[in-house]
Design a protein around this motif. Structure first.
Motif, PDB file in Angstrom:
ATOM      1  N   LYS A  55       0.857  -1.184   0.000  1.00 34.76           N
ATOM      2  CA  LYS A  55       0.000   0.000   0.000  1.00 34.76           C
ATOM      3  C   LYS A  55       0.892   1.233   0.000  1.00 34.76           C
ATOM      4  CE  LYS A  55      -3.605   2.386   2.500  1.00 34.76           C
ATOM      5  NZ  LYS A  55      -4.466   2.413   3.685  1.00 34.76           N
ATOM      6  N   LEU A  56       0.568   2.184  -0.843  1.00 39.61           N
ATOM      7  CA  LEU A  56       1.347   3.420  -0.913  1.00 39.61           C
ATOM      8  C   LEU A  56       0.983   4.326   0.252  1.00 39.61           C
ATOM      9  CD1 LEU A  56       0.961   4.070  -4.724  1.00 39.61           C
ATOM     10  CD2 LEU A  56       2.869   2.990  -3.542  1.00 39.61           C
ATOM     11  N   ARG A  57       1.998   4.996   0.792  1.00 39.32           N
ATOM     12  CA  ARG A  57       1.813   5.946   1.876  1.00 39.32           C
ATOM     13  C   ARG A  57       2.082   7.344   1.350  1.00 39.32           C
ATOM     14  NH1 ARG A  57       4.193   1.432   2.923  1.00 39.32           N
ATOM     15  NH2 ARG A  57       6.179   2.282   2.253  1.00 39.32           N
ATOM     16  N   TYR A  58       1.397   8.324   1.893  1.00 39.73           N
ATOM     17  CA  TYR A  58       1.621   9.701   1.479  1.00 39.73           C
ATOM     18  C   TYR A  58       3.094  10.070   1.644  1.00 39.73           C
ATOM     19  CZ  TYR A  58       1.497  14.751   1.258  1.00 39.73           C
ATOM     20  OH  TYR A  58       1.753  16.050   0.921  1.00 39.73           O
ATOM     21  N   GLY A  71       5.263  14.936  -6.576  1.00 42.73           N
ATOM     22  CA  GLY A  71       3.956  14.313  -6.429  1.00 42.73           C
ATOM     23  C   GLY A  71       3.898  12.841  -6.788  1.00 42.73           C
ATOM     24  N   HIS A  72       5.040  12.248  -7.120  1.00 42.48           N
ATOM     25  CA  HIS A  72       5.047  10.807  -7.380  1.00 42.48           C
ATOM     26  C   HIS A  72       5.868  10.111  -6.300  1.00 42.48           C
ATOM     27  CE1 HIS A  72       8.483  12.247 -10.010  1.00 42.48           C
ATOM     28  NE2 HIS A  72       9.084  11.425  -9.177  1.00 42.48           N
ATOM     29  N   LEU A  93       2.048   6.649  -8.597  1.00 46.77           N
ATOM     30  CA  LEU A  93       1.345   7.786  -8.015  1.00 46.77           C
ATOM     31  C   LEU A  93       0.527   7.371  -6.798  1.00 46.77           C
ATOM     32  CD1 LEU A  93       0.122   9.398 -11.348  1.00 46.77           C
ATOM     33  CD2 LEU A  93       2.067  10.120  -9.933  1.00 46.77           C
ATOM     34  N   TRP A  94       0.551   8.202  -5.778  1.00 41.18           N
ATOM     35  CA  TRP A  94      -0.255   8.030  -4.580  1.00 41.18           C
ATOM     36  C   TRP A  94      -1.613   8.651  -4.825  1.00 41.18           C
ATOM     37  CZ3 TRP A  94      -2.634  11.573  -1.355  1.00 41.18           C
ATOM     38  CH2 TRP A  94      -3.105  11.081  -0.142  1.00 41.18           C
ATOM     39  N   PRO A  95      -2.700   8.140  -4.285  1.00 41.41           N
ATOM     40  CA  PRO A  95      -2.843   6.957  -3.421  1.00 41.41           C
ATOM     41  C   PRO A  95      -2.988   5.684  -4.251  1.00 41.41           C
ATOM     42  CG  PRO A  95      -4.980   8.028  -3.650  1.00 41.41           C
ATOM     43  CD  PRO A  95      -3.982   8.859  -4.436  1.00 41.41           C
ATOM     44  N   GLY A  96      -2.968   4.567  -3.560  1.00 42.40           N
ATOM     45  CA  GLY A  96      -3.162   3.302  -4.244  1.00 42.40           C
ATOM     46  C   GLY A  96      -2.246   2.221  -3.711  1.00 42.40           C
ATOM     47  N   THR A  97      -2.022   1.235  -4.552  1.00 39.77           N
ATOM     48  CA  THR A  97      -1.154   0.115  -4.210  1.00 39.77           C
ATOM     49  C   THR A  97      -0.246  -0.170  -5.398  1.00 39.77           C
ATOM     50  OG1 THR A  97      -2.730  -1.516  -5.053  1.00 39.77           O
ATOM     51  CG2 THR A  97      -2.870  -0.986  -2.693  1.00 39.77           C
ATOM     52  N   VAL A  98       0.755  -0.969  -5.156  1.00 44.33           N
ATOM     53  CA  VAL A  98       1.584  -1.514  -6.229  1.00 44.33           C
ATOM     54  C   VAL A  98       1.610  -3.028  -6.063  1.00 44.33           C
ATOM     55  CG1 VAL A  98       3.065   0.498  -6.593  1.00 44.33           C
ATOM     56  CG2 VAL A  98       3.734  -1.227  -4.910  1.00 44.33           C
ATOM     57  N   GLU A  99       1.789  -3.708  -7.174  1.00 52.67           N
ATOM     58  CA  GLU A  99       1.960  -5.152  -7.171  1.00 52.67           C
ATOM     59  C   GLU A  99       3.416  -5.425  -7.513  1.00 52.67           C
ATOM     60  OE1 GLU A  99      -0.484  -3.716  -9.348  1.00 52.67           O
ATOM     61  OE2 GLU A  99      -1.816  -3.732  -7.618  1.00 52.67           O
ATOM     62  N   ASN A 146      -1.723  -0.560 -11.213  1.00 48.13           N
ATOM     63  CA  ASN A 146      -2.903  -0.655 -12.084  1.00 48.13           C
ATOM     64  C   ASN A 146      -2.587  -1.407 -13.378  1.00 48.13           C
ATOM     65  OD1 ASN A 146      -4.399   0.890 -10.213  1.00 48.13           O
ATOM     66  ND2 ASN A 146      -3.558   2.760 -11.090  1.00 48.13           N
ATOM     67  N   GLY A 147      -1.798  -2.468 -13.263  1.00 48.24           N
ATOM     68  CA  GLY A 147      -1.464  -3.299 -14.410  1.00 48.24           C
ATOM     69  C   GLY A 147      -0.351  -2.772 -15.293  1.00 48.24           C
TER      70      GLY A 147
END
Length: 147
Positions: free
Chosen positions: A21-24, A31-32, A78-84, A106-107
């Motif tokens: 999970k991405l953190r601020y 911004g990335h 880019l935040w927010p979100g997750t990475v795989e 996001n793929g």
């Protein structure tokens, strides 16, 4: 690597699959997500593959130490979100293992990496050869979907 900078890689290509999970606080002034955080993403991928509760790889008194981390930055995260994070073994040496890793959001492929870790004896503080069982487990992770 699959090709230059790992273009064409998909998460499904990897035996080990994890997410973060991405953190601020991971972001920088542009911004990335800061480039240094990618090393942490890759660590998550390695650790989740190596330290699986149902497929224990390490014996008491041994660990892995990072010997090489070569990251190709391909796209912003880019935040927010997750990475795989995808991780697979590409080579098993006497006491080291080379892994190909990739970070996706996001793929979309955002980074690819080559990582080398060394099997390490915590008492002698030196590398230690893999057992046959360890070698077999590592070699099974060379194919996607085996973790």
């Amino acid at each position: 690597m699959t090709d230059d900078k790992g273009q064409g890689l998909r998460l499904e290509d990897f035996a080990g699959q994890a997410y973060d999970k991405l953190r601020y606080g991971d972001t920088d002034r542009q911004g990335h997500v800061n480039n240094a955080v990618y090393a942490t993403f890759l660590e998550t991928g390695r650790v989740e593959l190596i330290f699986k509760a149902d497929a224990r790889l390490l014996e008491e008194g041994f660990s892995f130490v990072l010997a090489k981390l070569d990251i190709n930055y391909i796209a912003e995260v880019l935040w927010p979100g997750t990475v795989e994070i995808g991780t697979r073994v590409t080579k098993v040496g006497r006491s080291s293992v080379t892994m190909e890793q990739a970070v996706f959001q996001n793929g979309k492929l955002c980074a690819s990496a080559e990582t080398v870790v060394v099997h390490f004896d915590q008492t002698t503080r030196k590398s230690h050869a893999f057992s046959q069982a360890q070698r077999a487990k590592l070699e099974s992770w060379m194919q996607a979907g085996q973790a």
